[in-house]
Design a protein around this motif. Structure first.
Motif, short mmCIF file in Angstrom:
data_model
loop_
_atom_site.label_atom_id
_atom_site.label_comp_id
_atom_site.label_asym_id
_atom_site.label_seq_id
_atom_site.Cartn_x
_atom_site.Cartn_y
_atom_site.Cartn_z
N ASN A 1 2.89 12.55 12.60
CA ASN A 1 2.96 11.38 12.18
C ASN A 1 1.61 10.45 12.35
N VAL A 2 1.45 10.61 13.73
CA VAL A 2 0.30 9.88 14.28
C VAL A 2 -1.08 10.42 13.19
N ASP A 3 -0.99 11.54 13.00
CA ASP A 3 -2.39 12.10 12.43
C ASP A 3 -2.15 11.54 10.90
N LEU A 4 -0.94 11.56 10.27
CA LEU A 4 -0.78 11.18 8.76
C LEU A 4 -1.26 9.53 8.88
N SER A 5 -0.87 8.78 9.75
CA SER A 5 -0.97 7.47 9.56
C SER A 5 -2.35 6.87 9.96
N LYS A 6 -3.17 7.82 10.59
CA LYS A 6 -4.62 7.46 10.69
C LYS A 6 -5.34 8.02 9.57
N ARG A 7 -4.89 9.06 8.98
CA ARG A 7 -5.42 9.47 7.57
C ARG A 7 -5.25 8.71 6.52
N ARG A 8 -4.06 7.88 6.37
CA ARG A 8 -3.84 6.88 5.47
C ARG A 8 -4.79 5.63 5.95
N ALA A 9 -4.65 5.11 7.19
CA ALA A 9 -5.66 4.10 7.42
C ALA A 9 -7.01 4.23 7.16
N GLU A 10 -7.59 5.53 7.15
CA GLU A 10 -8.89 6.01 6.74
C GLU A 10 -9.16 5.95 5.40
N MET A 11 -8.06 6.23 4.67
CA MET A 11 -8.40 6.03 3.11
C MET A 11 -8.47 4.70 3.03
N VAL A 12 -7.51 3.59 3.17
CA VAL A 12 -7.57 2.44 3.12
C VAL A 12 -9.25 1.85 3.09
N VAL A 13 -9.33 2.31 4.24
CA VAL A 13 -11.04 1.64 4.51
C VAL A 13 -12.03 2.24 3.85
N SER A 14 -11.92 3.39 3.25
CA SER A 14 -12.87 4.25 2.35
C SER A 14 -12.82 3.53 1.19
N LEU B 1 0.76 -1.25 -0.10
CA LEU B 1 -0.07 -0.14 -0.18
C LEU B 1 0.97 1.29 -0.09
N LEU B 2 0.98 1.86 -0.87
CA LEU B 2 2.04 3.09 -1.22
C LEU B 2 1.22 4.35 -1.15
N PHE B 3 2.00 5.35 -0.71
CA PHE B 3 1.59 6.70 -0.56
C PHE B 3 2.78 7.71 -1.00
N ASP B 4 2.50 8.77 -1.52
CA ASP B 4 3.57 9.71 -1.78
C ASP B 4 3.80 10.22 -0.12
N THR B 5 5.05 11.11 -0.32
CA THR B 5 5.44 11.44 0.98
C THR B 5 4.60 12.39 1.57
N ASN B 6 4.11 12.36 2.71
CA ASN B 6 3.42 13.42 3.69
C ASN B 6 2.07 13.44 3.03
N LYS B 7 1.65 12.34 2.19
CA LYS B 7 0.15 12.22 1.69
C LYS B 7 -0.63 11.25 2.00
N ALA B 8 -1.88 11.15 2.05
CA ALA B 8 -2.72 10.16 2.48
C ALA B 8 -3.59 9.36 1.26
N GLU B 9 -3.18 9.94 0.04
CA GLU B 9 -3.81 9.32 -1.17
C GLU B 9 -3.15 8.12 -1.59
N LEU B 10 -3.82 6.82 -1.79
CA LEU B 10 -3.07 5.84 -2.13
C LEU B 10 -2.69 5.95 -3.48
N LYS B 11 -1.62 5.37 -3.96
CA LYS B 11 -1.06 5.47 -5.32
C LYS B 11 -1.62 4.33 -6.15
N PRO B 12 -1.88 4.34 -7.53
CA PRO B 12 -2.32 3.40 -8.20
C PRO B 12 -1.86 1.87 -8.16
N GLU B 13 -0.49 1.94 -7.63
CA GLU B 13 0.22 0.56 -7.48
C GLU B 13 -0.18 -0.20 -6.46
N SER B 14 -0.90 0.46 -5.55
CA SER B 14 -1.55 -0.24 -4.28
C SER B 14 -2.74 -1.52 -4.90
#
Length: 365
Positions: free
Chosen positions: A307-320, A260-273
């Motif tokens: 970092n806690v906030d970023l990791s949470k937003r990434r997890a939320e993106m995966v769930v969404s 599950l790949l993200f750009d640096t400091n971003k929560a959007e999943l990359k297509p390769e995911s």
């Protein structure tokens, strides 16, 4: 005399290095080099100014790199691990590839502007384009700081790395070049077309301002050169199939995923995911009783709260995305972000930090 020297220069030293420095201070001072440090070499896209020597060198086969295209601006409410106020550009390009970082000590009486203009000539001769340039305080951040220190504004150099990231020893020529105070800062970012895509070059030139243990470099110009060359990522993380995920969850209660790949400091999943997302969906949909935590993890680069906030937003993106596009019941998934609190490896190396940047699927019931 020795105790005064250690107190003043202490911000550049690790505690472990103090004892040998006190015992042999004369052997620790920077010296004018007559050859490059071992293992260092020029990058073909940004060769050296004649008569200069490499005093610090690092190359990574594949990493991400952020190229600033505007002045650095303060980020409200954010500090780094050294309690410096974080500065970021409003415009930047995020790229990935092979990254080379080289610091050159220039011949005496060469100004930062003269050296910068010569590097710009090299870029233009290669068919490249200067995208952004600045000088002194116009670059944003603290214009007289390098990569070292805390409790103040970040510098332009700190946007790329801190002194903790350097492999150069305390008191070495490399540390003196990149961790001393500076004057007359100049900078540009450029791109150079290559067969595999654009390469990016940044050059920061400045004069060293240190009259203590780096006094040999005082007033001398240093050129800090970054080159990011386009290069495909080695696909060494084998796709974890849903059956393997289930086996890991049944035996350890969780499975760590690196697909599950993200750009640096971003929560959007990359297509390769997409392949890994498909396997997570199969895992959950194959067992109607399974409920999971989707947990984001980061390395230790950056402030704890961020970092806690970023990791949470990434997890939320995966769930969404799992719920919206893969038809996974959202009630059976709960996102969580723990930032850097549960490392899987050391954060002192690039490989270790890569292992820590992950998403884990954790069984809830």
């Amino acid at each position: 005399m020795i105790s005064l020297r250690v107190i003043v220069a202490g911000s550049l030293l690790s505690l472990a290095s103090l004892a040998p420095a006190i015992l042999t201070p004369a052997l620790a001072d920077a010296t004018i080099p007559t050859k490059d440090i071992a293992g260092a070499r020029d990058n073909a896209l940004a060769k050296r100014y004649e008569g200069s020597f490499i005093v610090s060198y690092e190359r990574q086969a594949f990493t991400d790199f952020s190229v600033p295209l505007s002045r650095l601006e303060p980020v409200t409410g954010r500090t780094d691990t050294m309690n410096n106020r974080v500065f970021k550009p409003k415009q930047a390009v995020e790229v990935e590839g092979a990254r080379t970082r080289i610091a050159y000590l220039l011949p005496a009486d060469r100004s930062p502007l003269e050296v910068l203009r010569n590097y710009q000539d090299v870029v233009k001769a290669a068919g490249g384009e200067v995208l952004y340039q600045c000088k002194t305080e116009d670059c944003g951040g603290a214009p007289t700081r390098s990569s070292s220190g805390g409790g103040n504004d970040q510098s332009l150099m700190m946007y790329f790395f801190s002194d903790k990231d350097l492999k150069d020893a305390d008191f070495s020529n490399g540390k003196c070049a990149l961790a001393s105070d500076i004057n007359d800062q100049r900078f540009f970012a450029a791109k150079i077309p290559q067969s595999g895509g654009d390469a990016y070059v940044t050059v920061q030139t400045f004069q060293v301002n240190d009259t203590l243990y780096c006094k040999a470099f005082n007033g001398r110009t240093v050129a800090l050169v970054h080159v990011l060359e386009p290069k495909p990522r080695d696909q060494k993380m084998v796709l974890v199939k849903s059956e393997e995920m289930a086996q890991s969850i049944n035996t350890s209660g969780r499975v760590a995923l690196y697909g599950l790949l993200f750009d640096t400091n971003k929560a959007e999943l990359k297509p390769e995911s997409a392949p890994t997302m498909e396997q997570i969906a199969r895992l959950i949909n194959s067992d109607p009783k399974l409920a999971v935590l989707i947990v984001g993890h980061t390395d230790n680069q950056g402030a704890y709260d961020y970092n806690v906030d970023l990791s949470k937003r990434r997890a939320e993106m995966v769930v969404s995305i799992l719920a919206k596009y893969y038809k996974v019941d959202a009630k059976r998934m709960r996102p969580a972000g723990v930032g850097m609190v549960a490392p899987a490896a050391t954060n002192d190396t690039d490989d270790g930090r890569a292992k820590n940047r992950r998403v884990e699927v954790v069984k809830l019931n």
